[in-house]
Design a protein around this motif. Structure first.
Motif, PDB file in Angstrom:
ATOM      1  N   SER A   1       0.830  -1.189   0.000  1.00 41.85           N
ATOM      2  CA  SER A   1       0.000   0.000   0.000  1.00 41.85           C
ATOM      3  C   SER A   1       0.872   1.250   0.000  1.00 41.85           C
ATOM      4  CB  SER A   1      -0.910  -0.001   1.219  1.00 41.85           C
ATOM      5  OG  SER A   1      -0.118   0.189   2.368  1.00 41.85           O
ATOM      6  N   LEU A   2       2.093   1.067   0.460  1.00 39.68           N
ATOM      7  CA  LEU A   2       3.004   2.199   0.394  1.00 39.68           C
ATOM      8  C   LEU A   2       3.689   2.263  -0.959  1.00 39.68           C
ATOM      9  CD1 LEU A   2       4.538   1.943   3.941  1.00 39.68           C
ATOM     10  CD2 LEU A   2       2.921   3.619   3.094  1.00 39.68           C
TER      11      LEU A   2
ATOM     12  N   ARG B   1       3.425   0.651  -4.328  1.00 36.04           N
ATOM     13  CA  ARG B   1       2.703  -0.253  -5.203  1.00 36.04           C
ATOM     14  C   ARG B   1       3.445  -0.356  -6.524  1.00 36.04           C
ATOM     15  NH1 ARG B   1      -2.472  -1.485  -3.772  1.00 36.04           N
ATOM     16  NH2 ARG B   1      -3.063  -0.568  -1.801  1.00 36.04           N
ATOM     17  N   HIS B   2       4.158  -1.358  -6.593  1.00 34.54           N
ATOM     18  CA  HIS B   2       4.769  -1.633  -7.871  1.00 34.54           C
ATOM     19  C   HIS B   2       4.196  -2.931  -8.365  1.00 34.54           C
ATOM     20  CE1 HIS B   2       7.419   1.687  -7.301  1.00 34.54           C
ATOM     21  NE2 HIS B   2       7.855   1.193  -6.165  1.00 34.54           N
ATOM     22  N   ARG B   3       4.433  -3.157  -9.577  1.00 34.98           N
ATOM     23  CA  ARG B   3       3.815  -4.340 -10.158  1.00 34.98           C
ATOM     24  C   ARG B   3       4.347  -5.619  -9.525  1.00 34.98           C
ATOM     25  NH1 ARG B   3       0.773  -3.404 -14.535  1.00 34.98           N
ATOM     26  NH2 ARG B   3       0.983  -1.397 -15.553  1.00 34.98           N
TER      27      ARG B   3
ATOM     28  N   GLU C   1     -16.862  -8.664  -8.262  1.00 33.09           N
ATOM     29  CA  GLU C   1     -16.987  -8.133  -6.908  1.00 33.09           C
ATOM     30  C   GLU C   1     -16.713  -9.265  -5.926  1.00 33.09           C
ATOM     31  OE1 GLU C   1     -20.790  -6.660  -7.322  1.00 33.09           O
ATOM     32  OE2 GLU C   1     -21.772  -8.577  -7.404  1.00 33.09           O
ATOM     33  N   TRP C   2     -16.361  -8.865  -4.725  1.00 34.35           N
ATOM     34  CA  TRP C   2     -15.932  -9.878  -3.758  1.00 34.35           C
ATOM     35  C   TRP C   2     -17.081 -10.770  -3.338  1.00 34.35           C
ATOM     36  CZ3 TRP C   2     -11.482 -11.717  -2.991  1.00 34.35           C
ATOM     37  CH2 TRP C   2     -10.354 -10.925  -3.194  1.00 34.35           C
ATOM     38  N   ALA C   3     -18.272 -10.226  -3.321  1.00 31.42           N
ATOM     39  CA  ALA C   3     -19.400 -11.058  -2.914  1.00 31.42           C
ATOM     40  C   ALA C   3     -19.560 -12.226  -3.877  1.00 31.42           C
ATOM     41  CB  ALA C   3     -20.663 -10.216  -2.879  1.00 31.42           C
TER      42      ALA C   3
ATOM     43  N   VAL D   1      -5.161  -3.081  -8.514  1.00 33.69           N
ATOM     44  CA  VAL D   1      -5.084  -1.859  -9.299  1.00 33.69           C
ATOM     45  C   VAL D   1      -5.959  -0.789  -8.690  1.00 33.69           C
ATOM     46  CG1 VAL D   1      -5.615  -0.860 -11.518  1.00 33.69           C
ATOM     47  CG2 VAL D   1      -4.512  -3.076 -11.390  1.00 33.69           C
ATOM     48  N   GLU D   2      -7.163  -1.195  -8.394  1.00 34.45           N
ATOM     49  CA  GLU D   2      -8.089  -0.211  -7.845  1.00 34.45           C
ATOM     50  C   GLU D   2      -8.582  -0.712  -6.505  1.00 34.45           C
ATOM     51  OE1 GLU D   2     -12.047   2.213  -9.174  1.00 34.45           O
ATOM     52  OE2 GLU D   2     -11.314   0.553 -10.350  1.00 34.45           O
ATOM     53  N   LYS D   3      -8.168  -0.028  -5.531  1.00 38.03           N
ATOM     54  CA  LYS D   3      -8.545  -0.457  -4.184  1.00 38.03           C
ATOM     55  C   LYS D   3     -10.036  -0.270  -4.012  1.00 38.03           C
ATOM     56  CE  LYS D   3      -6.876   0.317   0.451  1.00 38.03           C
ATOM     57  NZ  LYS D   3      -6.182   1.281   1.266  1.00 38.03           N
ATOM     58  N   PRO D   4     -10.713  -1.289  -3.551  1.00 35.75           N
ATOM     59  CA  PRO D   4     -12.167  -1.145  -3.411  1.00 35.75           C
ATOM     60  C   PRO D   4     -12.494  -0.283  -2.213  1.00 35.75           C
ATOM     61  CG  PRO D   4     -11.466  -3.270  -2.634  1.00 35.75           C
ATOM     62  CD  PRO D   4     -10.255  -2.605  -3.174  1.00 35.75           C
ATOM     63  N   HIS D   5     -12.295   0.966  -2.384  1.00 39.94           N
ATOM     64  CA  HIS D   5     -12.418   1.812  -1.196  1.00 39.94           C
ATOM     65  C   HIS D   5     -13.487   2.873  -1.362  1.00 39.94           C
ATOM     66  CE1 HIS D   5     -11.114   3.787   2.374  1.00 39.94           C
ATOM     67  NE2 HIS D   5     -10.260   2.833   2.558  1.00 39.94           N
ATOM     68  N   SER D   6     -14.298   2.679  -2.273  1.00 34.05           N
ATOM     69  CA  SER D   6     -15.269   3.739  -2.523  1.00 34.05           C
ATOM     70  C   SER D   6     -16.578   3.487  -1.799  1.00 34.05           C
ATOM     71  CB  SER D   6     -15.506   3.827  -4.015  1.00 34.05           C
ATOM     72  OG  SER D   6     -15.869   2.558  -4.488  1.00 34.05           O
ATOM     73  N   ASP D   7     -16.501   2.847  -0.681  1.00 34.49           N
ATOM     74  CA  ASP D   7     -17.759   2.594   0.014  1.00 34.49           C
ATOM     75  C   ASP D   7     -18.179   3.826   0.791  1.00 34.49           C
ATOM     76  OD1 ASP D   7     -16.361   0.820   2.840  1.00 34.49           O
ATOM     77  OD2 ASP D   7     -15.522   2.306   1.501  1.00 34.49           O
TER      78      ASP D   7
ATOM     79  N   PHE E   1     -19.665  -8.955   2.173  1.00 33.51           N
ATOM     80  CA  PHE E   1     -19.324  -8.239   0.952  1.00 33.51           C
ATOM     81  C   PHE E   1     -20.572  -7.807   0.215  1.00 33.51           C
ATOM     82  CE2 PHE E   1     -15.138 -10.363   1.263  1.00 33.51           C
ATOM     83  CZ  PHE E   1     -14.413  -9.205   1.304  1.00 33.51           C
TER      84      PHE E   1
ATOM     85  N   LEU F   1      -4.516   4.405  -7.542  1.00 33.73           N
ATOM     86  CA  LEU F   1      -4.374   3.615  -6.324  1.00 33.73           C
ATOM     87  C   LEU F   1      -5.730   3.357  -5.699  1.00 33.73           C
ATOM     88  CD1 LEU F   1      -1.254   5.324  -4.775  1.00 33.73           C
ATOM     89  CD2 LEU F   1      -1.388   3.283  -6.155  1.00 33.73           C
TER      90      LEU F   1
ATOM     91  N   SER G   1      -9.784   5.434  -4.959  1.00 32.36           N
ATOM     92  CA  SER G   1     -10.597   6.623  -5.106  1.00 32.36           C
ATOM     93  C   SER G   1     -11.537   6.713  -3.921  1.00 32.36           C
ATOM     94  CB  SER G   1     -11.381   6.584  -6.404  1.00 32.36           C
ATOM     95  OG  SER G   1     -12.191   5.444  -6.429  1.00 32.36           O
TER      96      SER G   1
END
Lengths: 254, 1275
Positions: free
Chosen positions: A52-53, A55-57, A137-139, A248-254, B330, B1189, B1191
């Protein structure tokens, strides 16, 4: 995934063979395997924190591989247990010792297989240029894992004398799994390849006498084994794709 | 075939559509036609249904609950799941071993009753007592001799031989021969038989050797030695050997009945009726029990044991459940934009679970008995049924237009998703039906359950969940309505009197927008960690868990009975019974007389085993079971123990744990799972001993050391002590718990929890969506008040802060303290009378008619007082129209010789003073620049009067422009105005002087300014770019630039004294820098970056104004540009794209699309780029790779302002609040509310100052937020 399930069929027989002479080293093996598992978990956690600090491939790749490895190991242990408990119903100490002593190399093999297949799936997707977008999605992934465990459960629990019927049932279930959660041509192809290679590998192992099946009906192994391999490949591919996407895209848009 | 395609909203108006609206003939019905029609019909039906559900929520929920309960009612008849054994009783007389082949005719015979049992259990129930009881006997005598009799009985049983016509049979030939004990049971080796017959009795404690028993000084200790420590729920060794529950054996010092009960359990492998009959006869003959006729020795009970669930079996099960919970987690995580997220998630789970229960109930109702293990298939059923539909429904409903009525929203949402729901359901049903035809019974049953579950789940979704959703949405609408009302309250007040426009800032956006923007205002959530804490604090979860565990702990304490509480309680109960007096009376001689008569030979010693004289107690025999202490036989002299047999003795094993037999067999590695054993009727044996025998059997120590604790005393004192102990322990535990709770509470809730709560009303602060209000943050923003209108521009050099409001007034604040250092009115005049410099160039005459409209402001009060009225009531209602009036200013003379020093030419002191005294509306006075004293400043037509104090009266000038751009360096302020003027002002706090020089080149408004070193770059609306250089004519070295200012470092503010003359010289003007208006301008590292609406970014060198690159790549106007000292250039455009450029080469490094709409703001850290867009999304990109990273979805309309406090701390502006984010993890660290109410304006601009304070404009106020605590938290 290619080796995820290929060994636990033997474990129902193997524990009985090894139970007598493995009691002394069981504790050490158990500790070792637990330690290994814990280490993998810890490293995966550390890896995720680290990545998370930075992020390289490559870091991302390693992290995904570790997670997949852990998933493979855990699944192997659990499904292995599912097989063992058919013959041993009592005395949990016995089961625990046999589980962790009989075939220590199975979980790592399964973990490696899972990592390979799980990394291969998103790689193949990107090479084919058709990103997998169906139910990402994770579900859905969790549902897929649950269905996979259910298929294994069914293969263990169902008492069907006719092995052809069982194989057909499981094949239908596996196809249903693929249709429900994947629906991509590449996933199907890779799943079939995985099933084929893993079955051949298992055949070779059995042929060379590493272990054997209780009642082989398809050359040396059980005939529904490819179905299990197929669904396992699809499941691990699903996890791998989700991990690749989440990387690639952290699922953080909750 | 598309005749309904356009009638999207009310789809109920459906009917036959023979002719298309456009007059074409109906196409012949094809598959797609049918499909479309079906789709429309389904959609219409769903629409109607949604209307119904949203209209009558309560009746429908009631109806659903009733139907759920009805469908679950058959479940009551099902046996509880578990591993409890099942029994089947047959008669002994015509018993024969059941055949292995199933016979269909025996209806009542269970299906497991096939084949021989694992074993036959023959129990010999021994009841022994010393009669008549003698007071000289010690308590040990109650059980020592009776227990001793077990050895002779055992010998009798072992040596019993039955001979008949078929041969000679002994026990050895019939009994179950056991081999080795399990390896893990070495400690039991000495107790349990290791080989030979499986025959257990209390004699096993002494290895079946009489000598050991006789020499054992303390029998109870021997018995206790093998008891497990701690909690034991299954069969203990004592239960195993005695064969009766431990409390019924009577082997203790406190045995009031003085009857000892134990069994000898013989495990037989084969059944031989004649041998057992002869054994029974023999034993009865030896020990005739007089009144055991009540025992019906005719029933043989077969007990079938279920499959055991061990740890090995549990692990996969637990794994499945973990996966299930992850799945549910989830899934429900995606529920959003609703009033109560958890409520809806709960409703979803309830829907699925109820549908499962309904499915099982319905199947049971129609005669299908579930044979599958419910716990095993349950997760799979849940997974198959799934909670997707409810999520889809929720999202669909939520995404409908907010301004619709709730009913219509629900109906629309349902109707939108109807097709997919029906399609999914049909697919699943098809799959399950295919599974049904696999003809595998287990799969068929599973599929049956799944089908019924799916249908009932659909039913519940349609009725239960939809209704719950409508209620939820309605609740949210109510909240919105309140916000709406507030907004509307303020608006009508402004409309009738246009004069109040200034007091209430005009709504930045049209009204409907305001509503929709407020809707998701709740979604700005604290991070998960905080949410968990809030959740814990709100539900008092910790307290409850501790409470429950305390209760459980006490329960365990009582159950395991470590201190003998239960015995004591039982004794208490028996004493309090109506016969307690007798019991007490019986004990009294025991207590007192025993020492006296000890050793004496009572007369009754001669009574031997024939002693049980039934005559004294003729009526006691039927009732008094020996173990029911609560009902001792009435009038029975307690000195005479009586052995009675009751119905409960017949099947005494029932009182044992159901794990009794399985655990006994498991010691020999024999599993009883899925098998059964047959328990034969007991053989009752009554043994009566004379006191003489009892005394003879004594161990020498028996009379010595167990004696001192006199039973009565012991029975009274010892339990009392234990009771006190328990009470003290409980008290201590309680105190500890309270302390722990206090600590937890302290930890969980911040110190000021609830303190500031009274200040703010509940509805004012956005809640976290869980009904819990986050504690008031420790950061309280400092409000800088003084501006009368909304703040337009904001500039800072780190230490100082300049702001300009719509009224054109510029204020300079000290960023450390929040003090207002100076006020520069619109004309650049200061209120202070010490102002000695006044430069005003006005090309137009003042307009007296407008002078009355000028506003006065309270400037005498420096900010930071919340008590300060923001403006005097005298002029409160007067609108400020001047910034709205824009006049052309074509006649502005341009002075090329801008470098000339400004000179003080004109004093207005008297005039101003007069006006102040008069305190009347400013008189129109013309301030023409009488001199050519300040030709450099082609003064902008500051048409507006300054709003200094009331004395500061100036004729308004219509020619002035509003300030569009502002820059501040030290005590130099550069202001770019809409009329194309650039003013550079020098202000001084010490003497209050103000020097200004203004310069104007073209009439096009200055849209952006950059002030770097001593250069000012002004970008204009017409796309031209002007480069100015600021020179201060002072012989001494006063430009103390110490290097270039860096981003985070202290900017080197040049210090100018008030005597300096400042010249601002246009060095170069690039006329057509861009084809379209320049929107953004940034300068750093010697480069000037401009972005324009013409889709290009240009890079200029600051020194020579040379255009280095024209960067093309955006497909929309440039809206945001970022450059820092490391020469990293990022630009964002209206197309939502973000480009990274190499400033040295002009190459595009990366090009990413991240926003649906304009990119409004861009900042960079060394690692990442943060962008915010009109879509309220904050995206964080990896700077090197351009990979997104993560959003952060912000609430809508929360503004787009971003600021970086440190490399890992981001601050964003929201609606009435600013939020701090941890960039490493994307976590919300803290949200600081700027005002008492959150429905205020959004934060439009945000500046990060040096001292870790951020400043943001908040309507007409500036908010200064010091963030040391955030920084601490970050560290």
């Amino acid at each position: 995934m290619s080796t995820l399930e290929e060994h636990y069929w033997s474990c129902s027989r193997a524990p009985q063979l090894e139970r007598e002479h493995s009691s002394t080293s069981s504790a050490a093996n158990w500790l070792a395997s637990k330690g290994e598992e814990m280490m993998s978990i810890i490293t995966s956690v550390l890896g995720s924190a680290y990545s998370s600090l930075h992020r390289h491939r490559t870091v991302n790749l390693i992290r995904r591989g570790l997670v997949l490895f852990a998933v493979g190991v855990i699944l192997a242990l659990v499904l292995n247990l599912l097989q063992i408990q058919r013959n041993v119903t009592l005395f949990p100490e016995e089961v625990m010792t046999t589980l962790f002593s009989s075939a220590w190399w199975i979980p790592p093999c399964c973990g490696t297989g899972a990592a390979v297949v799980g990394l291969l799936y998103p790689c193949l997707d990107s090479h084919l240029g058709e990103p997998h977008k169906f139910k990402r999605e994770w579900a859905s992934v969790m549902r897929c894992i649950a269905v996979f465990v259910g298929i294994n459960h069914a293969s263990v629990k169902l008492d069907i004398d006719n092995s052809v019927q069982l194989s057909l049932t499981l094949a239908a279930l596996s196809l249903g799994l693929w249709w429900t959660f994947d629906r991509s041509r590449s996933g199907f192809g890779l799943g079939v390849t995985t099933a084929f290679l893993a079955t051949v590998f298992t055949q070779l192992l059995v042929y060379n006498g590493v272990y054997q099946y209780t009642s082989p009906d398809f050359l040396y192994v059980r005939s529904w084994l490819p179905c299990i391999f197929f669904s396992g490949g699809v499941t691990v591919g699903n996890i791998g794709r989700q991990l690749a996407m989440a990387g690639v895209e952290k699922p953080h848009s909750d | 075939m598309t005749c309904y395609r356009n009638s999207n909203v009310p789809r109920r108006l459906l009917g036959d559509c023979p002719v298309l609206p456009n007059g074409r003939e109906l196409t012949p019905p094809s598959a797609t036609m049918l499909r479309e029609q079906l789709r429309e019909k389904i959609s219409a039906a769903f629409y109607r249904h949604g209307l119904l559900c949203a209209t009558y929520p309560v009746p429908i929920i009631l109806f659903t609950s009733v139907s759920i309960l009805t469908c679950c009612y058959p479940l009551l008849r099902l046996p509880l799941p578990g591993t409890g054994p099942v029994e089947f009783t047959t008669s002994v007389r015509d018993y024969s071993v059941p055949s292995r082949e199933p016979q269909g005719d025996l209806g009542e015979r269970p299906d497991w009753y096939q084949g021989p049992p694992v074993a036959y259990i023959q129990q010999v129930l021994v009841k022994a007592a010393v009669v008549p009881w003698d007071n000289s006997l010690v308590p040990v005598d109650v059980f020592r001799s009776p227990l001793g009799r077990v050895f002779s009985l055992l010998d009798e049983i072992r040596n019993h031989v039955h001979t008949d016509s078929s041969g000679v049979r002994s026990l050895e030939s019939l009994c179950l021969q056991v081999a080795d004990l399990l390896p893990g049971l070495r400690r039991m080796q000495s107790v349990l038989p290791e080989h030979g017959c499986l025959l257990v009795s209390p004699a096993n404690y002494w290895q079946n050797q009489r000598e050991l028993f006789d020499t054992d000084p303390n029998l109870l200790k021997t018995v206790q030695k093998h008891e497990p420590k701690g909690l034991h729920t299954s069969a203990t060794l004592r239960d195993l050997l005695f064969g009766v529950p431990g409390k019924l054996t009577g082997v203790s010092h406190y045995n009031r009945k003085r009857v000892v009960t134990y069994t000898i359990s013989i495990v037989l492998s084969s059944y031989d009726a004649s041998f057992l009959g002869s054994l029974r006869t023999r034993l009865k003959q030896l020990h005739p029990s007089t009144n055991c006729t009540g025992l019906m020795n005719e029933r043989m009970v077969h007990v079938h044991f279920k499959e055991e669930i061990g740890v090995a079996e549990l692990i996969p099960l637990v794994t499945t459940y973990i996966i299930l919970f992850a799945y549910i987690y989830f899934s429900t995580r995606k529920i959003d934009m609703v009033k109560s997220k958890w409520g809806l998630a709960l409703a979803a789970v309830v829907t699925v679970l109820s549908s499962l229960l309904m499915s099982v109930g319905l199947c049971t109702l129609f005669g299908l008995t579930p044979t599958l293990n419910g716990g095993e298939i349950f997760p799979y059923l849940v997974v198959v049924i799934g909670v997707e539909n409810v999520l889809v429904l929720t999202q669909s409903v939520v995404s409908t237009p907010v301004d619709l009525e709730v009913k219509l929203r629900i109906a629309q949402g349902l109707s939108n998703e109807s097709w997919s729901i029906m399609k999914n359901m049909a697919t699943e049903l098809c799959i399950i039906l295919i599974g049904y035809f696999t003809l595998v019974p287990a799969i068929q049953e599973f599929c049956l359950f799944a089908v019924v579950g799916l249908v009932s789940d659909f039913f519940l979704q349609m009725f239960f969940f939809t209704t719950v959703l409508s209620i939820d949405i309605r609740r949210m609408e109510l909240v919105d309505l309140h916000g709406h009302m507030r907004t509307e309250d303020s608006l009508p007040a402004t409309k009738p009197s246009p004069l109040r426009t200034r007091s209430a800032p005009p709504p930045p956006r049209p009204l409907p927008h305001t509503i929709t923007l407020q809707t998701p205002a709740r979604n700005l959530r604290p991070p998960k960690r905080l949410r968990l804490v809030y959740f814990l604090a709100r539900t008092r979860l910790a307290q409850r868990i501790i409470m429950v565990s305390t209760v459980i702990w006490i329960g365990i304490l009582v159950y395991t009975d470590p201190a003998g509480v239960r015995t004591y309680l039982a004794a208490q109960v028996s004493e309090q019974s109506p016969l307690g007096d007798d019991g007490g009376g019986g004990l009294t001689p025991h207590l007192e007389v025993a020492p006296v008569f000890r050793g004496g030979d009572p007369t009754s010693t001669l009574t031997d085993r024939l002693a049980p004289d039934p005559t004294p107690l003729p009526d006691n025999q039927p009732q008094g079971p020996p173990d029911s202490k609560a009902e001792p036989p009435p009038h029975s002299p307690p000195a005479v123990p009586q052995i009675t047999w009751g119905a409960e003795d017949e099947e005494g094993w029932r009182r044992l744990s159901f794990r009794h037999w399985p655990s006994l067999f498991s010691y020999y590695n024999i599993t009883l799972a899925k098998r059964y054993i047959s328990i034969l009727p007991v053989i009752p044996v009554a043994i009566h001993l004379s006191p003489q025998e009892a005394i003879e059997g004594r161990h020498p120590q028996d009379t010595q050391h167990p004696m001192p604790p006199i039973p009565k005393v012991a029975a009274d004192l010892q339990p009392d002590l234990t009771l006190y102990k328990v009470a003290a322990l409980g008290l201590a535990a309680g105190v500890l718990l309270v302390l722990l709770l206090l600590c937890l509470y302290r930890l969980l809730c911040p110190r000021n929890y609830g303190q500031n709560g009274g200040r703010r009303r509940r509805g004012d602060r956005p809640c976290d969506g869980y009904g819990y209000w986050p504690p008031v943050s420790e950061i309280s923003p400092l409000l800088l008040r003084g501006h009368s209108m909304d703040i337009e521009c904001l500039a800072s050099d780190g230490m100082l802060l300049a702001s300009c409001c719509l009224a054109g007034q510029i204020r300079v604040w000290d960023a450390q303290t929040g003090d207002c250092l100076t006020v520069i009115p619109k004309h650049g005049r200061r209120r202070s009378s010490s102002m000695d410099c006044w430069v005003n160039f006005s090309s137009e005459g003042p307009d007296p008619s407008l002078s009355g409209d000028s506003l006065s402001e309270d400037e005498g009060h420096q900010v930071r007082h919340r008590t300060t009225p923001s403006r005097p009531p005298l002029f409160k209602d007067q609108p400020d129209l001047t910034p709205l009036i824009e006049t052309n200013f074509a006649s502005t003379p341009t002075c090329p010789n801008a470098a000339r020093p400004t000179r003080d030419g004109f004093h207005y002191g008297d005039l101003v003073a007069d006006a102040y005294m008069a305190h009347k509306p400013p008189s129109p006075s013309n301030f023409y620049s009488p001199s050519s004293s300040s030709p450099p400043s082609t003064a902008p037509p500051h048409s507006r009067p300054s709003f200094g104090d009331a004395f500061d009266v100036t004729p308004p000038d219509l020619g002035g422009g509003s300030v569009w751009a502002l820059e501040l360096r030290g005590n130099l302020i550069a202001a770019g105005r809409s009329n194309g003027k650039l003013e550079v002002r020098l202000w001084d706090t010490t003497d209050g002087r103000l020097r200004c020089c203004s310069e104007g080149v073209s009439a096009s408004g200055i849209t952006a300014l950059a002030f770097l070193n001593n250069r000012i770059v002004a970008a204009r609306l017409n796309g031209s770019l002007d480069f100015f250089s600021v020179d201060v004519n002072k012989p001494l070295a006063l430009l103390q630039y110490r290097g270039t200012p860096c981003r985070a470092g202290v900017p080197m503010s040049p210090c100018y004294s008030s005597e300096d003359a400042i010249s601002c010289q246009l060095t170069r003007s690039v006329q057509c820098a861009h084809q379209k208006p320049i929107t953004v301008l940034r300068a750093a590292a010697g480069r000037v970056i401009t972005g324009s609406h013409d889709h290009t970014v240009r890079v200029y060198r600051l020194e020579d104004s040379c255009c280095l690159f024209t960067l093309q790549g955006h497909s929309g106007g440039i809206t945001a540009v970022y450059i820092d000292e490391t020469m990293v250039l990022a630009s964002g455009g209206q197309d939502g794209a973000i480009c990274l450029w190499d400033v040295l080469t002009g190459n595009r490094v990366s090009h990413v699309y991240g926003h649906r709409g304009d990119v409004t703001s861009l900042v960079c850290t060394p690692l990442c780029i943060i962008s915010s867009g009109l879509d309220d999304l904050i995206c964080v990109w990896d700077r090197s790779t351009g990979i997104k990273l993560y959003s952060i979805q912000q609430e809508a309309g929360c503004g787009s302002s971003l600021g970086l406090i440190s490399d890992s701390l981001l601050v964003t502006g929201g609606l009435g609040c600013v939020s701090f984010w941890d960039l490493n993890y994307g976590d919300l660290i803290q949200t600081v509310y700027l005002g008492p109410s959150s429905d205020g304006q959004g934060v439009r601009q945000l500046l990060v100052l040096n001292n870790a304070a951020i400043v943001c404009d908040f309507g007409s106020e500036l908010s200064l937020v010091f963030v040391p605590s955030v920084l601490e938290k970050l560290d």
